[in-house]
Design a protein around this motif. Structure first.
Motif, PDB file in Angstrom:
ATOM      1  N   ALA A  29       0.827  -1.207   0.000  1.00 60.69           N
ATOM      2  CA  ALA A  29       0.000   0.000   0.000  1.00 60.69           C
ATOM      3  C   ALA A  29       0.864   1.261   0.000  1.00 60.69           C
ATOM      4  CB  ALA A  29      -0.931  -0.008   1.206  1.00 60.69           C
ATOM      5  N   ARG A  30       1.915   1.276   0.813  1.00 65.49           N
ATOM      6  CA  ARG A  30       2.814   2.433   0.837  1.00 65.49           C
ATOM      7  C   ARG A  30       3.532   2.596  -0.495  1.00 65.49           C
ATOM      8  NH1 ARG A  30       3.826   0.736   6.374  1.00 65.49           N
ATOM      9  NH2 ARG A  30       5.462  -0.649   5.591  1.00 65.49           N
ATOM     10  N   GLY A  31       3.953   1.487  -1.088  1.00 68.93           N
ATOM     11  CA  GLY A  31       4.639   1.570  -2.370  1.00 68.93           C
ATOM     12  C   GLY A  31       3.749   2.109  -3.464  1.00 68.93           C
ATOM     13  N   LEU A  32       2.514   1.641  -3.527  1.00 67.58           N
ATOM     14  CA  LEU A  32       1.584   2.144  -4.539  1.00 67.58           C
ATOM     15  C   LEU A  32       1.323   3.627  -4.351  1.00 67.58           C
ATOM     16  CD1 LEU A  32      -0.925  -0.846  -4.612  1.00 67.58           C
ATOM     17  CD2 LEU A  32       0.635  -0.176  -6.448  1.00 67.58           C
ATOM     18  N   ALA A  33       1.214   4.069  -3.093  1.00 66.21           N
ATOM     19  CA  ALA A  33       0.988   5.497  -2.828  1.00 66.21           C
ATOM     20  C   ALA A  33       2.157   6.335  -3.322  1.00 66.21           C
ATOM     21  CB  ALA A  33       0.758   5.717  -1.331  1.00 66.21           C
ATOM     22  N   ALA A  34       3.377   5.861  -3.096  1.00 64.71           N
ATOM     23  CA  ALA A  34       4.559   6.604  -3.554  1.00 64.71           C
ATOM     24  C   ALA A  34       4.620   6.665  -5.071  1.00 64.71           C
ATOM     25  CB  ALA A  34       5.828   5.967  -2.992  1.00 64.71           C
ATOM     26  N   LEU A  35       4.311   5.557  -5.731  1.00 67.54           N
ATOM     27  CA  LEU A  35       4.326   5.543  -7.190  1.00 67.54           C
ATOM     28  C   LEU A  35       3.229   6.435  -7.761  1.00 67.54           C
ATOM     29  CD1 LEU A  35       4.919   1.730  -7.835  1.00 67.54           C
ATOM     30  CD2 LEU A  35       6.603   3.578  -7.990  1.00 67.54           C
ATOM     31  N   ARG A  36       2.069   6.427  -7.147  1.00 68.97           N
ATOM     32  CA  ARG A  36       0.976   7.272  -7.625  1.00 68.97           C
ATOM     33  C   ARG A  36       1.354   8.757  -7.509  1.00 68.97           C
ATOM     34  NH1 ARG A  36      -2.451   5.636  -4.483  1.00 68.97           N
ATOM     35  NH2 ARG A  36      -3.294   3.985  -5.797  1.00 68.97           N
ATOM     36  N   GLU A  37       1.974   9.107  -6.400  1.00 76.69           N
ATOM     37  CA  GLU A  37       2.381  10.490  -6.196  1.00 76.69           C
ATOM     38  C   GLU A  37       3.410  10.927  -7.233  1.00 76.69           C
ATOM     39  OE1 GLU A  37       4.320  13.352  -2.718  1.00 76.69           O
ATOM     40  OE2 GLU A  37       3.836  11.254  -2.282  1.00 76.69           O
ATOM     41  N   ALA A  38       4.271  10.005  -7.659  1.00 71.59           N
ATOM     42  CA  ALA A  38       5.286  10.340  -8.663  1.00 71.59           C
ATOM     43  C   ALA A  38       4.663  10.628 -10.015  1.00 71.59           C
ATOM     44  CB  ALA A  38       6.294   9.204  -8.781  1.00 71.59           C
ATOM     45  N   GLY A  39       3.517  10.035 -10.312  1.00 75.01           N
ATOM     46  CA  GLY A  39       2.799  10.338 -11.546  1.00 75.01           C
ATOM     47  C   GLY A  39       3.434   9.819 -12.808  1.00 75.01           C
ATOM     48  N   GLY A  40       4.228   8.774 -12.720  1.00 77.35           N
ATOM     49  CA  GLY A  40       4.876   8.263 -13.921  1.00 77.35           C
ATOM     50  C   GLY A  40       4.005   7.308 -14.711  1.00 77.35           C
ATOM     51  N   LEU A  41       3.530   6.266 -14.049  1.00 77.44           N
ATOM     52  CA  LEU A  41       2.689   5.259 -14.684  1.00 77.44           C
ATOM     53  C   LEU A  41       1.457   5.031 -13.811  1.00 77.44           C
ATOM     54  CD1 LEU A  41       5.487   2.760 -15.732  1.00 77.44           C
ATOM     55  CD2 LEU A  41       3.990   3.988 -17.307  1.00 77.44           C
ATOM     56  N   ARG A  42       0.424   4.482 -14.410  1.00 79.31           N
ATOM     57  CA  ARG A  42      -0.783   4.194 -13.655  1.00 79.31           C
ATOM     58  C   ARG A  42      -0.513   3.111 -12.608  1.00 79.31           C
ATOM     59  NH1 ARG A  42      -6.587   1.676 -15.783  1.00 79.31           N
ATOM     60  NH2 ARG A  42      -7.777   2.320 -13.931  1.00 79.31           N
ATOM     61  N   VAL A  43      -1.098   3.254 -11.445  1.00 80.38           N
ATOM     62  CA  VAL A  43      -1.051   2.222 -10.405  1.00 80.38           C
ATOM     63  C   VAL A  43      -2.465   2.065  -9.852  1.00 80.38           C
ATOM     64  CG1 VAL A  43       1.354   2.659  -9.771  1.00 80.38           C
ATOM     65  CG2 VAL A  43      -0.463   3.865  -8.577  1.00 80.38           C
ATOM     66  N   PRO A  44      -2.811   0.888  -9.353  1.00 80.51           N
ATOM     67  CA  PRO A  44      -4.155   0.699  -8.822  1.00 80.51           C
ATOM     68  C   PRO A  44      -4.376   1.470  -7.525  1.00 80.51           C
ATOM     69  CG  PRO A  44      -2.821  -1.258  -8.442  1.00 80.51           C
ATOM     70  CD  PRO A  44      -2.021  -0.354  -9.335  1.00 80.51           C
ATOM     71  N   GLU A  45      -5.575   1.966  -7.364  1.00 80.64           N
ATOM     72  CA  GLU A  45      -5.953   2.612  -6.115  1.00 80.64           C
ATOM     73  C   GLU A  45      -6.128   1.551  -5.032  1.00 80.64           C
ATOM     74  OE1 GLU A  45      -9.615   5.373  -4.332  1.00 80.64           O
ATOM     75  OE2 GLU A  45      -9.423   5.033  -6.501  1.00 80.64           O
ATOM     76  N   VAL A  46      -5.722   1.882  -3.816  1.00 84.35           N
ATOM     77  CA  VAL A  46      -5.895   0.983  -2.677  1.00 84.35           C
ATOM     78  C   VAL A  46      -7.206   1.331  -1.986  1.00 84.35           C
ATOM     79  CG1 VAL A  46      -4.954   0.188  -0.478  1.00 84.35           C
ATOM     80  CG2 VAL A  46      -3.405   0.728  -2.367  1.00 84.35           C
ATOM     81  N   TYR A  47      -8.102   0.357  -1.913  1.00 77.74           N
ATOM     82  CA  TYR A  47      -9.392   0.576  -1.263  1.00 77.74           C
ATOM     83  C   TYR A  47      -9.359   0.207   0.216  1.00 77.74           C
ATOM     84  CZ  TYR A  47     -11.242   0.886  -6.044  1.00 77.74           C
ATOM     85  OH  TYR A  47     -11.486   1.256  -7.351  1.00 77.74           O
TER      86      TYR A  47
END
Length: 253
Positions: A29-47
């Motif tokens: 979950a933390r990794g996906l949040a960091a990748l999403r914030e970077a805005g490079g590639l799409r990542v799934p939202e964590v529900y």
């Protein structure tokens, strides 16, 4: 992995691993949040995330189109533009089913040796998967990393980016999945893993190089970076990877 439709109509998937510590899905979950914030590639939202599960946006899947890999290369370059002052991450992570120490360090060579190569080598030696001579060769490689790997800034990495974690979503867009190994490290190490089990086509790397610095000789160093992942696979899956580990050690150790 269970796919379902949430009450709000959004498609989701739930991954459950009751055999893993609670930190396993928390790291994802933390990794996906960091990748999403970077805005490079799409990542799934964590529900939702719990002690033994994570609930994610279901991205769907499709076949890559003509521009898929160029979009993927450009997106990864945008992600790698996100830099930090130190290597590592604020929290420990997981590379596959292996715990990953991300204790920050300003020295990238020391970080790669002490947080990546040496722990995996010790684990393999303790399990009888590496001989003493093999372990000594890993230590020799660590002592000489500065001779082979040029100084590079710590950038945001997916950390476990083999081709299977570069995902084509239902719209044909490139996305990243399985992000428990996110940390700040060498960009070349991320690109090297993309060549370990298959590789994207040349247009991927050409698009990357249009948006981020890329040394012409980076592929020559790929075996050094991939030694970490080969040792990890040796520990996770057994002696089928020993030959590939030893091939790298013969070359550098």
């Amino acid at each position: 992995m269970h796919r379902f439709v949430r009450p709000d109509g959004r498609r989701a998937l739930r991954k459950r691993r009751p055999d893993m510590p609670a930190s396993f899905f928390a790291a994802e979950a933390r990794g996906l949040a960091a990748l999403r914030e970077a805005g490079g590639l799409r990542v799934p939202e964590v529900y939702a995330v719990g002690a033994d599960f994570i609930e994610l946006e279901d991205l769907g899947e499709s076949t890559p189109g003509a521009d898929y890999f160029r979009r993927a290369g450009a997106g990864l370059a945008r992600q790698h533009a996100r830099r930090d002052a130190r290597f590592g991450f604020a929290h420990a992570g997981w590379c596959g089913d292996s715990p990953q120490d991300n204790t920050p360090d300003a020295d990238g060579h020391r970080f790669f040796a002490e947080r990546r190569l040496l722990p995996q080598a010790r684990r393999a030696r303790d399990a009888g998967l590496l001989e003493a001579d093999d372990a000594a060769r890993v230590e020799h490689v660590c002592a000489r990393l500065r001779e082979w790997i040029p100084a590079q800034p710590p950038v945001l990495l997916h950390g476990d980016l083999w081709t299977g974690n570069l995902h084509c979503d239902a719209r044909g867009a490139p996305a990243l999945i399985d992000a428990g190994a996110v940390h700040h490290g060498w960009a070349e190490a991320e690109l090297a893993m993309l060549t370990l089990f298959g590789a994207p086509p040349p247009c991927f790397f050409a698009a990357y190089a249009e948006h981020a610095p890329l040394a012409r000789d980076w592929r020559e160093r790929a075996p050094l970076y991939n030694l970490y992942h080969l040792l990890n696979h040796l520990n996770l899956f057994g002696t089928g990877y020993l030959g590939r580990v030893r091939a790298v050690l013969r070359r550098y150790g």
